[in-house]
Scaffold this motif. Sequence first.
Motif, mmCIF file in Angstrom:
data_model
loop_
_atom_site.group_PDB
_atom_site.id
_atom_site.type_symbol
_atom_site.label_atom_id
_atom_site.label_comp_id
_atom_site.label_asym_id
_atom_site.label_seq_id
_atom_site.Cartn_x
_atom_site.Cartn_y
_atom_site.Cartn_z
ATOM 1 N N ASN A 43 0.639 -1.126 -0.150
ATOM 2 C CA ASN A 43 -0.037 0.126 0.006
ATOM 3 C C ASN A 43 0.785 1.131 0.084
ATOM 4 O O ASN A 43 1.654 1.339 0.861
ATOM 5 N N LYS A 44 0.712 2.109 -0.981
ATOM 6 C CA LYS A 44 1.472 3.228 -1.147
ATOM 7 C C LYS A 44 1.320 4.391 0.054
ATOM 8 O O LYS A 44 2.347 4.995 0.422
ATOM 9 N N PRO B 167 -0.173 -6.518 2.129
ATOM 10 C CA PRO B 167 -1.118 -7.515 2.459
ATOM 11 C C PRO B 167 -0.822 -8.797 2.390
ATOM 12 O O PRO B 167 0.334 -9.090 1.797
ATOM 13 N N SER B 168 -1.485 -9.804 3.151
ATOM 14 C CA SER B 168 -0.803 -11.090 3.167
ATOM 15 C C SER B 168 -0.739 -11.581 1.822
ATOM 16 O O SER B 168 0.119 -12.700 1.678
ATOM 17 N N SER B 169 -1.747 -11.620 1.018
ATOM 18 C CA SER B 169 -1.707 -12.054 -0.379
ATOM 19 C C SER B 169 -0.464 -11.705 -1.026
ATOM 20 O O SER B 169 0.139 -12.608 -1.715
ATOM 21 N N ALA C 156 4.886 -12.856 -3.106
ATOM 22 C CA ALA C 156 6.177 -12.198 -3.159
ATOM 23 C C ALA C 156 7.350 -13.315 -2.496
ATOM 24 O O ALA C 156 8.004 -13.556 -3.213
ATOM 25 N N GLY C 157 7.072 -13.873 -1.491
ATOM 26 C CA GLY C 157 7.727 -15.058 -0.971
ATOM 27 C C GLY C 157 7.869 -16.122 -1.680
ATOM 28 O O GLY C 157 8.936 -16.658 -1.779
ATOM 29 N N PHE D 280 8.326 -16.111 4.183
ATOM 30 C CA PHE D 280 8.463 -14.561 4.465
ATOM 31 C C PHE D 280 6.986 -14.077 5.120
ATOM 32 O O PHE D 280 6.813 -13.092 5.757
ATOM 33 N N TYR D 281 5.973 -15.006 5.005
ATOM 34 C CA TYR D 281 4.570 -14.517 5.705
ATOM 35 C C TYR D 281 4.808 -14.480 7.339
ATOM 36 O O TYR D 281 4.312 -13.569 7.834
#
Length: 184
Positions: free
Chosen positions: A47-48, A54-56, A61-62, A129-130
């Motif tokens: 979020n900028k 966010p979790s998703s 990304a992970g 990563f989460y």
Amino acid sequence: MDCIAKTLAAEGPPGIFRGLGSTLVREIPGNVAWFGVYELVGSLFRNKDTGELPSSGCIFAGASAGVAYWTLPFPADTVKTRLQVMSGQRNPGFMEVLRSIVQTEGIRGLYRGWMVTALRAAPSNAAVFYTYELCLKVLTGPEPSEVRGHPQHDTQSAQVLVEMDRFVAPVSYTHLTLPTKRIV
């Protein structure tokens, strides 16, 4: 212990470190890819206004980071593995083993086993990563630091993580190695 004794007897101390250079050739670019891809993909979801991931986005990304980690240096890992299982008096170097694989198996030989590795890496690194991001939120609170991005850039948050590491690392090490200590 028997393996270490036999390796030392047959090859001396250098035998214990066979494949270490190859491991570094794998680890350095692999870690650059791992953290780089995580930050890059995470920035697409972050979020900028709040800096929240966010979790998703964290999970995606992970997973992407895990696949990137193994994609970039996989040929070095293949060579490292071959070097480590070789026995005998003559120990070829990294480049010699690399050339041999390419000559006998082609470029595909360097990536043999990559698909299974990538399929394993995606969910495991998504979880890593989460969990990391979740721990940061728990330890530092939901408010982002003055530096947009990860809260560990805030000195107060960093101190909390350092203190936690002093406690968690020895406990984790003990629990992870206990089964092997019982086997040996």
